[in-house]
Motif scaffolding. Structure first.
Motif, PDB file in Angstrom:
ATOM      1  N   LEU A  39       1.310  -1.381  -0.027  1.00 39.40           N
ATOM      2  CA  LEU A  39       0.058   0.086   0.086  1.00 39.40           C
ATOM      3  C   LEU A  39       1.196   1.197  -0.190  1.00 39.40           C
ATOM      4  O   LEU A  39       0.706   2.408  -0.869  1.00 39.40           O
ATOM      5  CB  LEU A  39      -0.960  -0.065   1.235  1.00 39.40           C
ATOM      6  N   VAL A  40       2.020   1.086   0.802  1.00 39.67           N
ATOM      7  CA  VAL A  40       2.979   2.461   0.747  1.00 39.67           C
ATOM      8  C   VAL A  40       3.110   2.672  -0.541  1.00 39.67           C
ATOM      9  O   VAL A  40       3.371   3.800  -0.910  1.00 39.67           O
ATOM     10  CB  VAL A  40       4.371   2.020   1.567  1.00 39.67           C
ATOM     11  N   ASP A  41       3.570   1.783  -1.030  1.00 44.69           N
ATOM     12  CA  ASP A  41       4.344   1.690  -2.796  1.00 44.69           C
ATOM     13  C   ASP A  41       3.346   2.383  -3.767  1.00 44.69           C
ATOM     14  O   ASP A  41       3.234   3.188  -4.742  1.00 44.69           O
ATOM     15  CB  ASP A  41       5.289   0.209  -3.381  1.00 44.69           C
ATOM     16  N   ARG A  42       2.203   1.965  -3.212  1.00 39.77           N
ATOM     17  CA  ARG A  42       0.670   2.392  -4.165  1.00 39.77           C
ATOM     18  C   ARG A  42       0.743   3.787  -4.049  1.00 39.77           C
ATOM     19  O   ARG A  42       0.063   4.302  -5.189  1.00 39.77           O
ATOM     20  CB  ARG A  42      -0.442   0.761  -4.319  1.00 39.77           C
ATOM     21  N   LEU A  43       0.466   3.981  -3.136  1.00 49.54           N
ATOM     22  CA  LEU A  43       0.457   5.445  -2.353  1.00 49.54           C
ATOM     23  C   LEU A  43       1.345   6.366  -3.180  1.00 49.54           C
ATOM     24  O   LEU A  43       0.325   7.651  -3.497  1.00 49.54           O
ATOM     25  CB  LEU A  43      -0.064   5.544  -0.553  1.00 49.54           C
ATOM     26  N   ALA A  44       2.695   5.602  -3.107  1.00 45.41           N
ATOM     27  CA  ALA A  44       3.133   6.799  -3.891  1.00 45.41           C
ATOM     28  C   ALA A  44       3.248   6.820  -5.143  1.00 45.41           C
ATOM     29  O   ALA A  44       3.672   7.947  -5.319  1.00 45.41           O
ATOM     30  CB  ALA A  44       4.832   5.872  -3.081  1.00 45.41           C
ATOM     31  N   GLU A  45       3.436   6.097  -5.875  1.00 46.39           N
ATOM     32  CA  GLU A  45       2.862   6.381  -7.435  1.00 46.39           C
ATOM     33  C   GLU A  45       1.739   7.527  -7.394  1.00 46.39           C
ATOM     34  O   GLU A  45       1.498   7.613  -8.774  1.00 46.39           O
ATOM     35  CB  GLU A  45       2.344   4.824  -8.095  1.00 46.39           C
ATOM     36  N   ILE A  46       0.762   7.748  -6.340  1.00 47.55           N
ATOM     37  CA  ILE A  46      -0.135   8.750  -6.899  1.00 47.55           C
ATOM     38  C   ILE A  46       0.135   9.938  -6.206  1.00 47.55           C
ATOM     39  O   ILE A  46      -0.506  11.208  -6.318  1.00 47.55           O
ATOM     40  CB  ILE A  46      -1.829   8.001  -6.280  1.00 47.55           C
ATOM     41  N   GLY A  47       0.848   9.871  -5.849  1.00 49.25           N
ATOM     42  CA  GLY A  47       1.839  11.375  -4.694  1.00 49.25           C
ATOM     43  C   GLY A  47       1.044  11.282  -3.430  1.00 49.25           C
ATOM     44  O   GLY A  47       1.551  12.106  -2.835  1.00 49.25           O
ATOM     45  N   VAL A  48       0.762  10.273  -2.562  1.00 46.69           N
ATOM     46  CA  VAL A  48       0.497  10.108  -1.126  1.00 46.69           C
ATOM     47  C   VAL A  48       1.952   9.652  -0.779  1.00 46.69           C
ATOM     48  O   VAL A  48       2.579   8.281  -0.563  1.00 46.69           O
ATOM     49  CB  VAL A  48      -0.480   9.459  -1.222  1.00 46.69           C
ATOM     50  N   SER A  49       2.511  10.076  -0.108  1.00 48.54           N
ATOM     51  CA  SER A  49       3.885   9.421   0.941  1.00 48.54           C
ATOM     52  C   SER A  49       3.365   9.119   2.003  1.00 48.54           C
ATOM     53  O   SER A  49       3.620  10.203   3.082  1.00 48.54           O
ATOM     54  CB  SER A  49       4.502  11.188   1.277  1.00 48.54           C
ATOM     55  N   GLU A  50       3.535   8.182   2.647  1.00 50.59           N
ATOM     56  CA  GLU A  50       3.483   7.484   4.181  1.00 50.59           C
ATOM     57  C   GLU A  50       4.120   6.480   4.202  1.00 50.59           C
ATOM     58  O   GLU A  50       5.292   6.019   3.332  1.00 50.59           O
ATOM     59  CB  GLU A  50       1.844   6.482   3.633  1.00 50.59           C
ATOM     60  N   LYS A  51       4.164   5.431   5.200  1.00 49.97           N
ATOM     61  CA  LYS A  51       5.302   5.252   6.044  1.00 49.97           C
ATOM     62  C   LYS A  51       4.424   3.780   6.317  1.00 49.97           C
ATOM     63  O   LYS A  51       3.395   3.720   6.811  1.00 49.97           O
ATOM     64  CB  LYS A  51       5.619   5.488   7.012  1.00 49.97           C
ATOM     65  N   GLU A  52       4.735   2.726   6.396  1.00 52.54           N
ATOM     66  CA  GLU A  52       3.639   1.535   6.605  1.00 52.54           C
ATOM     67  C   GLU A  52       3.053   1.215   8.414  1.00 52.54           C
ATOM     68  O   GLU A  52       2.184   1.562   8.891  1.00 52.54           O
ATOM     69  CB  GLU A  52       4.881   0.276   6.763  1.00 52.54           C
ATOM     70  N   VAL A  53       4.661   1.967   9.159  1.00 50.91           N
ATOM     71  CA  VAL A  53       4.250   2.439  10.491  1.00 50.91           C
ATOM     72  C   VAL A  53       3.043   3.190  10.818  1.00 50.91           C
ATOM     73  O   VAL A  53       2.027   3.019  10.824  1.00 50.91           O
ATOM     74  CB  VAL A  53       4.879   2.860  11.331  1.00 50.91           C
ATOM     75  N   ASN A  54       2.943   4.097  10.185  1.00 53.02           N
ATOM     76  CA  ASN A  54       2.204   5.332  10.120  1.00 53.02           C
ATOM     77  C   ASN A  54       1.129   5.108   9.511  1.00 53.02           C
ATOM     78  O   ASN A  54      -0.227   4.479  10.091  1.00 53.02           O
ATOM     79  CB  ASN A  54       2.318   6.333   9.580  1.00 53.02           C
ATOM     80  N   ILE A  55       0.641   3.892   8.354  1.00 51.71           N
ATOM     81  CA  ILE A  55      -0.737   3.268   8.035  1.00 51.71           C
ATOM     82  C   ILE A  55      -1.354   2.007   9.195  1.00 51.71           C
ATOM     83  O   ILE A  55      -2.430   2.656   9.612  1.00 51.71           O
ATOM     84  CB  ILE A  55      -0.408   3.258   6.366  1.00 51.71           C
ATOM     85  N   ARG A  56      -0.427   1.187   9.411  1.00 51.70           N
ATOM     86  CA  ARG A  56      -0.522   0.688  10.346  1.00 51.70           C
ATOM     87  C   ARG A  56      -1.685   1.342  11.969  1.00 51.70           C
ATOM     88  O   ARG A  56      -2.270   0.757  12.235  1.00 51.70           O
ATOM     89  CB  ARG A  56       0.576  -0.218  11.127  1.00 51.70           C
ATOM     90  N   ASN A  57      -0.926   1.835  12.266  1.00 54.37           N
ATOM     91  CA  ASN A  57      -1.369   2.689  13.526  1.00 54.37           C
ATOM     92  C   ASN A  57      -2.777   3.392  13.064  1.00 54.37           C
ATOM     93  O   ASN A  57      -3.468   4.005  13.909  1.00 54.37           O
ATOM     94  CB  ASN A  57      -0.457   4.027  13.760  1.00 54.37           C
ATOM     95  N   LYS A  58      -2.806   4.403  12.241  1.00 54.49           N
ATOM     96  CA  LYS A  58      -3.653   4.972  11.550  1.00 54.49           C
ATOM     97  C   LYS A  58      -4.905   4.070  11.876  1.00 54.49           C
ATOM     98  O   LYS A  58      -6.177   4.053  11.946  1.00 54.49           O
ATOM     99  CB  LYS A  58      -3.737   5.464  10.070  1.00 54.49           C
TER     100      LYS A  58
END
Length: 76
Positions: free
Chosen positions: A29-48
């Motif tokens: 998901l981190v990689d796919r979000l980066a492809e559309i210009g959204v910068s996230e880290k895996e740990v942040n997604i897990r926490n959210k």
């Protein structure tokens, strides 16, 4: 620490279910979000997702990045 509301839990469960349905890990998901210009880290997604605290814009970006174009909102 505040408790999750029913709506927050429902949103998090919906997003987690779509990720599972599409076979997408948080790392992917981190990689796919980066492809559309959204910068996230895996740990942040897990926490959210564990807290259920994220914006509608984040949810839409996630759903779009995994190719989810239809949601069925069943009554709980």
């Amino acid at each position: 620490m505040t408790e999750r509301t029913d709506w927050e839990a429902r949103a998090a469960n919906l997003l987690k279910a779509e990720l599972k349905r599409k076979g997408v890990t948080y790392s992917q998901l981190v990689d796919r979000l980066a492809e559309i210009g959204v910068s996230e880290k895996e740990v942040n997604i897990r926490n959210k997702l564990s807290r259920g605290k994220f914006s509608a814009a984040f949810m839409l970006a996630c759903l779009s990045s995994i190719g989810c174009d239809t949601l069925h909102l069943d009554r709980l």
